[in-house]
Design a protein around this motif. Structure first.
Motif, mmCIF file in Angstrom:
data_model
loop_
_atom_site.group_PDB
_atom_site.id
_atom_site.type_symbol
_atom_site.label_atom_id
_atom_site.label_comp_id
_atom_site.label_asym_id
_atom_site.label_seq_id
_atom_site.Cartn_x
_atom_site.Cartn_y
_atom_site.Cartn_z
ATOM 1 N N VAL A 1 87.382 14.942 53.823
ATOM 2 C CA VAL A 1 85.952 14.993 53.485
ATOM 3 C C VAL A 1 85.645 16.308 52.768
ATOM 4 O O VAL A 1 85.016 16.307 51.704
ATOM 5 C CB VAL A 1 85.087 14.841 54.753
ATOM 6 N N ALA A 2 86.106 17.413 53.320
ATOM 7 C CA ALA A 2 85.864 18.726 52.716
ATOM 8 C C ALA A 2 86.471 18.814 51.321
ATOM 9 O O ALA A 2 85.837 19.310 50.380
ATOM 10 C CB ALA A 2 86.430 19.827 53.608
ATOM 11 N N GLU A 3 87.685 18.325 51.161
ATOM 12 C CA GLU A 3 88.346 18.349 49.853
ATOM 13 C C GLU A 3 87.587 17.521 48.825
ATOM 14 O O GLU A 3 87.437 17.934 47.678
ATOM 15 C CB GLU A 3 89.781 17.840 49.982
ATOM 16 N N SER B 1 84.405 19.284 47.786
ATOM 17 C CA SER B 1 84.759 20.406 46.927
ATOM 18 C C SER B 1 85.236 19.938 45.550
ATOM 19 O O SER B 1 84.796 20.451 44.523
ATOM 20 C CB SER B 1 85.841 21.245 47.599
ATOM 21 N N LYS B 2 86.136 18.967 45.526
ATOM 22 C CA LYS B 2 86.716 18.487 44.272
ATOM 23 C C LYS B 2 85.655 17.993 43.297
ATOM 24 O O LYS B 2 85.717 18.269 42.100
ATOM 25 C CB LYS B 2 87.708 17.364 44.558
ATOM 26 N N TYR B 3 84.666 17.257 43.811
ATOM 27 C CA TYR B 3 83.648 16.671 42.942
ATOM 28 C C TYR B 3 82.345 17.472 42.929
ATOM 29 O O TYR B 3 81.361 17.042 42.343
ATOM 30 C CB TYR B 3 83.389 15.216 43.344
ATOM 31 N N ASN B 4 82.356 18.656 43.576
ATOM 32 C CA ASN B 4 81.190 19.537 43.586
ATOM 33 C C ASN B 4 79.930 18.801 44.056
ATOM 34 O O ASN B 4 78.893 18.853 43.413
ATOM 35 C CB ASN B 4 80.985 20.158 42.197
ATOM 36 N N LEU B 5 80.056 18.115 45.189
ATOM 37 C CA LEU B 5 78.958 17.307 45.713
ATOM 38 C C LEU B 5 78.175 18.068 46.772
ATOM 39 O O LEU B 5 78.716 18.919 47.470
ATOM 40 C CB LEU B 5 79.508 16.020 46.331
#
Length: 116
Positions: free
Chosen positions: A70-72, A75-79
């Motif tokens: 969930v955290a990744e 972070s990956k999609y800047n949500l």
């Protein structure tokens, strides 16, 4: 649904929601079909149709997903938030970036953050 209809509905139901970053669009069968940022809704023409504005390439997590995944993904999609959707497409809730920060920070850091 038009932007104006969505805003009217949002105003009627928003008191029950703690934090709002996005408006999630559900089909008549209650399955998640799209998302639009609250900013985009506020800036759109009131007679625009949400289906024309919403993003349909959804980033989601499954119920019970590992916290680090969930955290990744956030972070990956800047949500700012990530919908929790089951394999049939039904939305179970939303995980916010605040939830992820609370999950990742050790208890001592949480206390320090609250004092600031």
């Amino acid at each position: 649904m038009t932007v104006q209809e969505a805003l009217d509905r949002f105003k009627a139901e928003a008191r029950e929601v703690e934090t709002v970053y996005y408006i999630y669009v559900l089909a008549k069968d209650e399955k998640l079909v799209g998302v639009i940022s609250l900013r985009e809704v506020l800036l759109a023409e009131k007679d625009c149709i949400l289906a024309d504005l919403m993003e349909t390439n959804l980033k989601t997590v499954a119920p019970g997903e590992d916290e680090m995944i969930v955290a990744e993904r956030i972070s990956k999609y800047n949500l700012l938030a990530l919908p929790v959707v089951d394999e049939e497409g039904y939305m179970h809730g939303v995980i916010t970036v605040d939830d992820v920060i609370d999950m990742l920070l050790p208890p001592a850091a949480k206390k320090k953050r609250r004092k600031v």
